[in-house]
Structures are given as C-alpha cells and as structure tokens.
Scaffold this motif. Sequence first.
Motif, PDB file in Angstrom:
ATOM      1  N   ARG A  48       0.522  -0.948  -0.202  1.00  0.00           N
ATOM      2  CA  ARG A  48       0.207   0.155   0.208  1.00  0.00           C
ATOM      3  C   ARG A  48       0.914   1.666   0.009  1.00  0.00           C
ATOM      4  O   ARG A  48      -0.036   1.731  -0.626  1.00  0.00           O
ATOM      5  CB  ARG A  48      -0.715  -0.519   0.897  1.00  0.00           C
ATOM      6  N   ARG A  54       2.223   2.028  -3.270  1.00  0.00           N
ATOM      7  CA  ARG A  54       1.666   1.932  -4.052  1.00  0.00           C
ATOM      8  C   ARG A  54       0.794   3.252  -4.082  1.00  0.00           C
ATOM      9  O   ARG A  54       1.010   4.555  -5.296  1.00  0.00           O
ATOM     10  CB  ARG A  54       0.461   1.853  -4.499  1.00  0.00           C
ATOM     11  N   ARG A  55       1.153   4.599  -3.285  1.00  0.00           N
ATOM     12  CA  ARG A  55       0.432   5.542  -2.776  1.00  0.00           C
ATOM     13  C   ARG A  55       1.807   6.746  -2.101  1.00  0.00           C
ATOM     14  O   ARG A  55       1.664   7.663  -3.168  1.00  0.00           O
ATOM     15  CB  ARG A  55      -0.102   5.607  -1.562  1.00  0.00           C
ATOM     16  N   GLY A  83       6.362   3.960  -4.208  1.00  0.00           N
ATOM     17  CA  GLY A  83       7.040   3.883  -5.883  1.00  0.00           C
ATOM     18  C   GLY A  83       7.016   5.213  -5.913  1.00  0.00           C
ATOM     19  O   GLY A  83       8.014   5.097  -7.535  1.00  0.00           O
ATOM     20  N   ALA A 110       3.863  -4.954  -4.506  1.00  0.00           N
ATOM     21  CA  ALA A 110       3.013  -3.465  -4.976  1.00  0.00           C
ATOM     22  C   ALA A 110       2.161  -4.235  -6.349  1.00  0.00           C
ATOM     23  O   ALA A 110       0.826  -3.793  -5.317  1.00  0.00           O
ATOM     24  CB  ALA A 110       4.083  -2.459  -5.638  1.00  0.00           C
ATOM     25  N   PHE A 120      -1.468  -6.172  -4.809  1.00  0.00           N
ATOM     26  CA  PHE A 120      -2.332  -5.288  -5.806  1.00  0.00           C
ATOM     27  C   PHE A 120      -4.028  -5.851  -4.927  1.00  0.00           C
ATOM     28  O   PHE A 120      -5.204  -5.127  -4.887  1.00  0.00           O
ATOM     29  CB  PHE A 120      -2.308  -4.833  -6.865  1.00  0.00           C
TER      30      PHE A 120
END
Length: 235
Positions: free
Chosen positions: A142, A145-146, A149, A205, A209
Amino acid sequence: MDDIAAKAPKTHYTSAEVTALSHLYRAEIYRSTVWRTRLDATTNWAVVTTGIALSLTFSSATASPLPLVLVGLLVAVFLYIEARRYRFFDFWRIRAHVLELYFLGPILRGQGDQFARGWNETLFQDYQHPNLHITYLEAVGRRLRRNYGWIFLIQVVAYLGKLMIHPVPLSNLDELFARATIGPVPGEIVLLCGLAFHGTWMAIAFRTFRSRRGADRERPPPPATDAVLDLARGP
C-alpha cells in the motif's frame, strides 16, 4: 422476574453509556490521527533525503551518482518503518469506522442506537484480543502504491539520467557500465543489483494489489449532484 429481565438482550444504551461510547470514539480517532502523523513523518524523511541526494548528485557534472544509491537504501529503511506504522494506523482506523457505521450512523438517521450484526460484541472481542487487520507485506504494498513507488521512480530516473548526461552525453553501453562502477564493483553488477532492488518493490506492489480491501466490491455510480456540498451551501 428480575433474573429474566437481567438475561434479556439489551435493546438500547443508556445516556451515560452513549456518552462513554462517544468518548471511546474520540479516543479511537485520536489514536488513528497520531499514527497518521507518524506516517507523514517517515514520508517526509524519504522526500527530504531524496531531495538532498538529487542536489548532491547534480551539483556538478563531475559529481558522483553514489548519493542516489545510498539514499535508495535509506528510503527502503523508511518504507520498512512506515509499513509497520501503517498497520497500527489501520488498526485504530478500523475501530473508529465500525463506531461510525454502527453506532453513530443509526443515531444520525434518527434510529437510535442499534446492535446490527452484533458489532458491539465483535468490537469487545477485538479489545479483549487485539489483532492487526493487515499483513506487513500488504502494508508495504500500500505504501509503495501510494507514496514510495513514486519516490523510487524519481530516484531511478535521476540515477539513469545522471549516468547518461554527465560529464558528457553517453556514447555507448560500455561507457554506461564504466560510469556505474562503484569502487571495485563493476558497473554491470551495480546495475543488476539496482534492477533486483527496484524489481522487488514492483513485485510486492503488484502482488498485493489484489489484496486490497473492498477491491471486489461493486462501486455505486457517481451521483448527479453532490448532496453533502448542497447541504454545506446552506438553505
């Protein structure tokens, strides 16, 4: 008769109990806010250190790209810390959300306090036997991805850009390997380690997902008008 009344299921809370639950909700919101602040702190550390590495790396054409490599490792440590913090933030947030849905929600709708789905008993069991609701790997995914990354992407682009343009534009692949060399470590090994490093984060990631909560839930269509905004505008 008193024994029967004592064993009868509870149908509502007293005013004192409602007040106590309101304070409990405030406590859960406070806890989640504290952990949310800690999340912001580690993200800020990652952004600031990346900015410093970029400044050092591009300070001159002859400056070494090594600061970006070292900061990448440091940001990975920040990610490790933040994932742990996110698990606790999620823990307190879930409790507050349960109270919003099943305690405050019915009161807002004028239905009084409700005991739908036995939320009070479930919440009590969670207080008695606390359990984090998200795995460590999911928390890492998480945060990748937020936030992280994008931070890693900036580092990769900056590192490759540095190798390609400084001190002069790149002319062949051998020159790329030569510029990537760190001390006795050949450039090919350095680039392969970098590929494995960032490839691992990409794999985590994408792997996590599908484990998003509510990912398979049907989303309602967006409303034609924003009812809450209309209320905020006043009569």
